[in-house]
Write an enzyme that holds these catalytic residues in place. Structure first.
Site, short mmCIF file in Angstrom:
data_model
loop_
_atom_site.label_atom_id
_atom_site.label_comp_id
_atom_site.label_asym_id
_atom_site.label_seq_id
_atom_site.Cartn_x
_atom_site.Cartn_y
_atom_site.Cartn_z
N HIS A 138 19.57 62.59 -4.09
CA HIS A 138 20.64 63.43 -4.61
C HIS A 138 20.19 64.10 -5.90
O HIS A 138 19.47 63.52 -6.71
CB HIS A 138 21.90 62.59 -4.87
CG HIS A 138 23.15 63.41 -4.91
ND1 HIS A 138 23.50 64.19 -5.98
CD2 HIS A 138 24.13 63.58 -3.97
CE1 HIS A 138 24.65 64.80 -5.72
NE2 HIS A 138 25.05 64.45 -4.50
N HIS A 139 20.62 65.36 -6.07
CA HIS A 139 20.22 66.11 -7.26
C HIS A 139 20.77 65.49 -8.54
O HIS A 139 20.23 65.72 -9.63
CB HIS A 139 20.70 67.57 -7.14
CG HIS A 139 19.79 68.56 -7.77
ND1 HIS A 139 19.14 68.34 -8.96
CD2 HIS A 139 19.41 69.81 -7.38
CE1 HIS A 139 18.40 69.40 -9.28
NE2 HIS A 139 18.55 70.30 -8.34
N ALA A 140 21.82 64.69 -8.43
CA ALA A 140 22.33 64.00 -9.61
C ALA A 140 21.32 63.01 -10.16
O ALA A 140 21.35 62.64 -11.33
CB ALA A 140 23.63 63.28 -9.27
N ASN A 312 18.59 65.40 -15.10
CA ASN A 312 18.27 66.81 -14.89
C ASN A 312 18.02 67.51 -16.22
O ASN A 312 18.92 67.58 -17.07
CB ASN A 312 19.41 67.50 -14.14
CG ASN A 312 19.39 67.20 -12.66
OD1 ASN A 312 18.77 67.90 -11.88
ND2 ASN A 312 20.08 66.13 -12.26
#
Length: 467
Positions: A138-140, A312
């Site tokens: 997941h990009h999180a 991120n």
């Protein structure tokens, strides 16, 4: 307990059934180099050991109804490798078409938020005897640079299994405490956020003023919502299509040296040419250049002033692709000039301003807006923010091994969004530039044609270079 930053959490808030916020890596490996031979059980057992030394793989989300701030990461005390590592085979004849079709199907599936947000698929049955490893995260939990770091942790410089980092073996994300989550969240939300906003406002107001000044002197990067509309710029469905290709890094550098530009300029010129040819074939080429959003890592920027550091660490740069130019020489020269202006403009903007404002991302409101925006009947017909995402991630320029198998290709795939249904990511590794293209099937059902166009564009530039 480690609280998510606003930017990390925004990828959770933006996710819908159609808009999946995942970072994917397709790793092609040669199993003939595995000591003792290949078996799925051996790969799974090695992954079990590697996960012990990769804390990111063992943490899951934690939240509560009384938490008014972003969620947190905690250690999964009941982690089970069998819930994350899976085995599947492609149907005969096991060519690239069968592989990308299967991977496209898997890319359209959601990740279970009740467990750590990743899974790994071992894909067998390829006609060339290779195995494809599909890692979804997941990009999180990871960004572009972070995904390259994860790959480095999973791979080794020899077929033998490396020694595990003793410090990482004992590193934990911590346990759950809803009272602590709520208390620290209230402090962030009610006290620290208003102070941070007061500091951010003056700096943010200066951004559009400086942007206008640069635009008047023709030294600005394209502003949002100025891109022409294409088939990629509408609501997306959960269906994903994938194309993969490899370009020789030596050939890319030959073009770079011939025209006195950078590797990324060559990538942008090839992308602009490939999209031009694709849209021309469909009689849909706009008379204005397409606009790309290029993610920019800010891992080296000073972020000590942010409330939460987060995973991120990325900003975005807009640049034109010279897709309206027919001549390949003029296209690469214009792509380099567009890129130069964009980089100079982006350098004048605080690297962490996007991350700082993301701290104020409202979870429930953002989730509702995303569902509204993705509705095909209700979607707004505003001009596209940009046309395509183009990422360039550097990897190791040496041979590496995954669970003893020689890595022969690494293809990254980034997420797509409503209104922005095409993502192109390149990853340089071991003398090759690996190109991963992910799009919405409803918008680009013949995505393999676009992948082939990348090969043709490089051939054209090499012909222009001459001997």
């Amino acid at each position: 307990m480690e609280r998510l930053s606003g930017l990390d959490a925004s990828f959770l808030y933006m996710e819908t059934r159609s808009q999946l916020m995942q970072v994917i890596g397709l790793i092609e490996v040669d199993p003939s180099t595995i000591p003792g031979g290949y078996s799925f059980g051996r790969v799974r057992d090695q992954m079990r050991q590697l996960v012990r030394a990769t804390p990111k793989f063992r943490r899951k989300l934690d939240n509560s109804l009384i938490n008014i701030d972003h969620p947190a990461w905690i250690e999964d005390e009941h982690f089970d490798i069998d819930r994350h590592v899976h085995r599947v085979a492609v149907p005969a004849p096991g060519g690239i078409g069968e592989v990308t079709e299967l991977c496209g199907h898997l890319a359209g599936q959601t990740l279970d938020r009740a467990k750590p947000l990743w899974e790994l698929w071992v894909i067998e049955g390829l006609s060339n005897g290779r195995i494809m490893i599909m890692l979804r995260m997941h990009h999180a939990a990871v960004d572009g640079v972070g995904s390259a770091e994860v790959l480095a942790q999973l791979c080794s410089l020899s077929p033998e299994q490396p020694d595990l980092d003793a410090d990482l073996l004992h590193q934990s994300a911590g346990g759950s405490s809803h009272a602590m989550l709520a208390a620290t969240g209230a402090v962030h939300y009610l006290i620290r956020r208003p102070i941070a906003m007061a500091r951010l406002l003056p700096e943010t107001v200066a951004v559009p003023i400086a942007w206008l000044r640069r635009a008047r002197s023709h030294e600005a990067m394209p502003a949002p919502f100025q891109a022409p509309r294409t088939r990629f710029n509408g609501p997306i469905s959960p269906h994903r299509s994938i194309a993969l290709t490899q370009l020789s890094l030596a050939d890319i550098k030959r073009v770079k040296n011939r025209f006195g530009v950078k590797v990324n300029d060559v990538v942008l010129a090839i992308t602009g040419g490939a999209l031009r040819e694709y849209l021309l074939a469909h009689n849909e080429l706009p008379d204005r250049p397409l606009v790309a959003m290029v993610p920019v890592s800010v891992h080296g920027a000073d972020d000590s002033g942010l409330m939460v550091q987060g995973t991120n660490k990325v900003s975005g740069m807009f640049t034109q692709l010279a897709s309206d130019v027919d001549d390949p020489v003029e296209r690469i020269e214009r792509a380099a000039e567009f890129s130069r202006k964009a980089k100079a403009h982006h350098a004048d903007i605080d690297a962490n301003i996007l991350r700082a404002w993301a701290q104020f991302a409202p979870g429930t409101t953002m989730s509702t807006l995303m569902k509204f925006y993705g509705d095909r009947k209700l979607s707004l017909k505003h001009p596209p923010i940009f046309n395509v995402t183009v990422s360039n991630v550097a990897g190791a320029d040496i041979p590496v091994y995954f669970c003893g198998a020689r890595v022969t290709g690494v293809y990254p795939l980034g997420p797509i969004f409503h209104g922005l249904g095409l993502n192109i990511t390149v990853f340089s590794a071991d003398g090759m530039l690996n190109v991963g293209i992910l799009g919405c099937t409803d918008q680009i059902p013949d995505i393999d044609v676009l992948g082939h166009a990348f090969d043709e564009q490089l051939k054209t530039l090499l012909e222009v270079c001459g001997d």
